[in-house]
Scaffold this active site. Structure first.
Site, PDB file in Angstrom:
ATOM      1  N   CYS A  74       1.001  -1.163  -0.170  1.00 47.02           N
ATOM      2  CA  CYS A  74       0.001  -0.007   0.034  1.00 47.02           C
ATOM      3  C   CYS A  74       0.797   1.223   0.009  1.00 47.02           C
ATOM      4  O   CYS A  74       0.595   2.253  -0.561  1.00 47.02           O
ATOM      5  CB  CYS A  74      -0.851  -0.112   1.237  1.00 47.02           C
ATOM      6  SG  CYS A  74      -1.676   1.743   1.631  1.00 47.02           S
ATOM      7  N   CYS A  77       0.709   4.010   4.960  1.00 47.98           N
ATOM      8  CA  CYS A  77       1.106   3.999   6.365  1.00 47.98           C
ATOM      9  C   CYS A  77       2.548   3.833   6.757  1.00 47.98           C
ATOM     10  O   CYS A  77       2.947   2.932   6.993  1.00 47.98           O
ATOM     11  CB  CYS A  77       0.170   3.048   7.217  1.00 47.98           C
ATOM     12  SG  CYS A  77      -1.491   3.347   6.678  1.00 47.98           S
ATOM     13  N   CYS A 151      -9.121  -1.426   7.052  1.00 52.99           N
ATOM     14  CA  CYS A 151      -7.947  -0.571   7.052  1.00 52.99           C
ATOM     15  C   CYS A 151      -7.914   0.135   8.437  1.00 52.99           C
ATOM     16  O   CYS A 151      -9.085   0.546   8.867  1.00 52.99           O
ATOM     17  CB  CYS A 151      -7.755   0.501   5.849  1.00 52.99           C
ATOM     18  SG  CYS A 151      -6.468   1.669   6.208  1.00 52.99           S
ATOM     19  N   GLN A 275     -12.432  17.882   5.150  1.00 53.75           N
ATOM     20  CA  GLN A 275     -11.173  17.393   5.852  1.00 53.75           C
ATOM     21  C   GLN A 275     -11.454  15.967   6.152  1.00 53.75           C
ATOM     22  O   GLN A 275     -12.540  15.800   6.612  1.00 53.75           O
ATOM     23  CB  GLN A 275     -10.824  18.182   7.086  1.00 53.75           C
ATOM     24  CG  GLN A 275     -10.110  19.535   6.642  1.00 53.75           C
ATOM     25  CD  GLN A 275      -8.567  19.403   6.007  1.00 53.75           C
ATOM     26  OE1 GLN A 275      -7.961  18.541   5.824  1.00 53.75           O
ATOM     27  NE2 GLN A 275      -7.829  20.762   6.139  1.00 53.75           N
ATOM     28  N   TYR A 304      -9.071  30.105  -0.975  1.00 56.42           N
ATOM     29  CA  TYR A 304      -9.164  28.619  -1.125  1.00 56.42           C
ATOM     30  C   TYR A 304     -10.177  28.170  -0.302  1.00 56.42           C
ATOM     31  O   TYR A 304     -10.165  26.966   0.341  1.00 56.42           O
ATOM     32  CB  TYR A 304      -7.865  27.870  -0.896  1.00 56.42           C
ATOM     33  CG  TYR A 304      -6.457  28.322  -1.424  1.00 56.42           C
ATOM     34  CD1 TYR A 304      -6.293  28.068  -2.786  1.00 56.42           C
ATOM     35  CD2 TYR A 304      -5.615  29.255  -0.881  1.00 56.42           C
ATOM     36  CE1 TYR A 304      -4.888  28.510  -3.274  1.00 56.42           C
ATOM     37  CE2 TYR A 304      -4.376  29.708  -1.334  1.00 56.42           C
ATOM     38  CZ  TYR A 304      -4.238  29.290  -2.762  1.00 56.42           C
ATOM     39  OH  TYR A 304      -3.018  29.653  -3.247  1.00 56.42           O
ATOM     40  N   GLU A 325     -13.149  31.023  -4.118  1.00 54.52           N
ATOM     41  CA  GLU A 325     -12.892  29.709  -4.542  1.00 54.52           C
ATOM     42  C   GLU A 325     -13.279  29.452  -6.008  1.00 54.52           C
ATOM     43  O   GLU A 325     -14.020  30.029  -6.515  1.00 54.52           O
ATOM     44  CB  GLU A 325     -13.993  28.581  -3.607  1.00 54.52           C
ATOM     45  CG  GLU A 325     -14.078  27.254  -4.175  1.00 54.52           C
ATOM     46  CD  GLU A 325     -12.772  26.565  -4.062  1.00 54.52           C
ATOM     47  OE1 GLU A 325     -12.088  25.936  -5.057  1.00 54.52           O
ATOM     48  OE2 GLU A 325     -11.895  26.564  -2.858  1.00 54.52           O
ATOM     49  N   CYS A 400      -0.522  21.687   4.457  1.00 59.69           N
ATOM     50  CA  CYS A 400      -0.488  20.165   4.743  1.00 59.69           C
ATOM     51  C   CYS A 400       0.906  19.771   4.400  1.00 59.69           C
ATOM     52  O   CYS A 400       1.185  18.596   4.170  1.00 59.69           O
ATOM     53  CB  CYS A 400      -1.409  19.502   4.108  1.00 59.69           C
ATOM     54  SG  CYS A 400      -1.650  19.758   2.274  1.00 59.69           S
TER      55      CYS A 400
END
Length: 557
Positions: A74, A77, A151, A275, A304, A325, A400
């Site tokens: 994957c 993680c 998951c 989010q 944004y 936006e 982020c």
């Protein structure tokens, strides 16, 4: 009684089977059984007080090291085998190393229970020989599908619904879409969950608008999962890596869900940006609003803005909020969200945030605070230049990606040099900000990613008569270059200091031209075709002439 009879029969049968065994062996077996029974009683006794501590034990378990059978394939993680406390230390260290030159980084805000936090779950469907229909995720850097049953990051309800869709697809004999041939029907399933409301949206992404046995399929899925609030059919017939297509049909429910965040209710459609970790988003936005230090009088821009989450959360503390936006669907949702929450001091505009702020600056508008929450790639120099022209007192930057954040902070604080036309480099920014405070928030446990909230404050001007010498590129003449004996910024600073009024570069250029002073050739042209150039109001013309006289650029009348 019948159960007892069957049990007695089994015991007798065992005795009969052991009758021929040596007595020593039978004794050893009895001793082993007694030991096993004693251990079982001890375990049961230890479990009794555990009912009261189950939540505490669950939190302890969630913060210990984990393992995942598909983690290597994957690739999502990176910290899956690392205890949660250690994950936070690693993230604190990474953010600190990247941002320490701008000031102290506060302690990272972690989660109480970091498991199953993702409220948006996407599964790709595929057909594999020997396995049949599978659902899961793409193997890292490939389009090979890795089957996933559950998951650690994803909401358990979402995973269960995806498993049910997979089993129903077998029963209803749905053809699975083949990326190579372009044939087949079912491509993806996306599930969105409202963290506080419990509402659930299921999005079936098909290559065709025709779902065989539509009603029976919907009834079967809702019977298995009565918690589902709405089911949407999304049509994506293009050969693309994009999950969602443009057209949709509502199969069940309203076609959207709602969730409560920061005391406000938000409508979330299939394409809305929301989010994925609602618990940490609450903490992140509370920190951002705290940094904004709103008193109820400020004009705020939410750049944004998406569906308006930050702007609506901040509106009750501000005088006026403007959300900008580019995504049309998101703006529609934002307008609806404002109506749902009866927020009247906020307006939303579908526009590029950078262009919008440039227009505000040209019109001489004053903005006190800008919230900016750009994508992982960070902001652009065009956007930041527009924000520097607007010159808000405070900037709250939500990032982020600490790497692109460090790059953008260098630009906003004047530590990075600008690139001029033709690849030449000019001097440092003349309008600068300083970093006041930084706080990381762990929005994505078990991964390397971290959200960071930063407060920047505009540096105070050193004085009205300060002269600043800068290198200029004439090809950039419609920015903030120096023409004559004072820069445009000095003229603006003079007017602000004496009249607390903002004037635009365009107005200054118009009055300079009236006075016979040289200006850049692009100043009197509209920013975009079809737009009219505004004329400087008489009151602002008087202020600009006074500033020109002060700097000795024209004679006093």
């Amino acid at each position: 009684m019948a159960e007892k009879g069957r049990g007695t029969y089994r015991v007798r049968e065992q005795k009969g089977q052991n009758a021929g065994k040596p007595q020593k062996e039978q004794g050893a077996r009895r001793q082993q059984k007694e030991q096993d029974a004693g251990r079982l009683l001890k375990e049961q006794g230890a479990r009794r007080p555990q009912k009261e501590q189950s939540a505490q034990e669950q939190r302890k378990q969630s913060k210990s090291a984990r393992s995942c059978p598909i983690a290597q394939k994957c690739g999502g993680c990176q910290y899956i085998e690392m205890p949660y406390d250690q994950q936070l230390k690693e993230k604190q260290k990474t953010v600190g190393q990247l941002l320490q030159e701008y000031g102290k980084v506060n302690k990272i805000i972690g989660m109480e229970n970091p498991d199953h936090y993702r409220n948006k779950v996407h599964a790709v469907f595929d057909y594999q020989k020997g396995k049949g229909i599978i659902s899961g995720i793409y193997q890292e850097k490939t389009h090979l599908v890795v089957p996933v049953e559950e998951c650690l990051l994803e909401d358990k309800r979402a995973d269960a619904i995806i498993r049910s869709v997979r089993e129903l697809a077998k029963s209803f004999k749905f053809k699975i879409y083949d990326e190579d041939t372009g044939y087949g029907l079912l491509r993806h399933v996306m599930v969105r969950v409202g963290c506080s409301t419990g509402q659930i949206m299921v999005v079936l992404v098909l290559s065709s608008p025709i779902l065989p046995s539509r009603k029976n399929f919907v009834d079967a899925l809702c019977k298995l999962h009565p918690e589902i609030s709405t089911i949407v059919l999304n049509i994506n017939h293009k050969n693309t890596s994009m999950v969602l297509g443009e057209k949709e049909q509502i199969l069940y429910g309203k076609g959207y869900i709602e969730d409560r965040l920061c005391g406000k209710m938000f409508r979330i459609s299939s394409k809305s940006f929301y989010q994925v970790n609602a618990v940490q988003t609450q903490k992140l936005y509370e920190k951002a609003i705290e940094y904004a230090a709103l008193t109820g009088k400020e004009t705020v821009i939410d750049a944004y803005c998406g569906i308006g989450t930050i702007g609506l959360a901040a509106a009750e503390y501000a005088g006026k909020v403007i959300g900008v936006e580019l995504n049309q669907a998101a703006v529609r949702d934002a307008v609806v969200n404002a109506k749902i929450n009866a927020v009247k001091n906020i307006d939303f505009y579908q526009n590029d945030a950078g262009k919008f702020m440039t227009q505000l600056a040209d019109a001489g508008e004053k903005v006190d605070v800008v919230f900016m929450d750009p994508p992982r790639s960070g902001s652009t120099e065009t956007f930041m230049d527009a924000m520097l022209c607007l010159g808000p007192d405070r900037i709250v930057y939500i990032s982020c990606n600490p790497e692109t954040l460090a790059r953008d902070l260098a630009y906003l604080t004047g530590q990075a040099v600008k690139k001029g036309a033709g690849g030449k480099r000019g001097k440092e920014n003349t309008v600068q900000y300083r970093v006041v405070e930084m706080t990381p928030v762990d929005m994505f446990p078990y991964t390397v990613h971290t959200e960071t909230c930063v407060l920047l404050s505009r540096k105070k001007s050193s004085g009205k008569s300060t002269k600043i010498e800068i290198e200029i590129d004439l090809n950039e003449a419609d920015r903030r270059e120096c023409i004559g004996k004072a820069t445009y910024q000095e003229i603006k600073d003079y007017i602000w200091e004496h009249y607390q009024t903002k004037v635009s570069h365009l107005y200054i250029a118009q009055i300079k031209k009236k006075c016979g002073l040289d200006v850049g050739e692009n100043f009197n042209k509209p920013k975009t075709e079809g737009n009219k150039v505004r004329n400087c109001p008489p009151e602002k013309e008087r202020m600009i002439r006074e500033a020109l006289e002060y700097f000795g650029m024209i004679n006093k009348e």
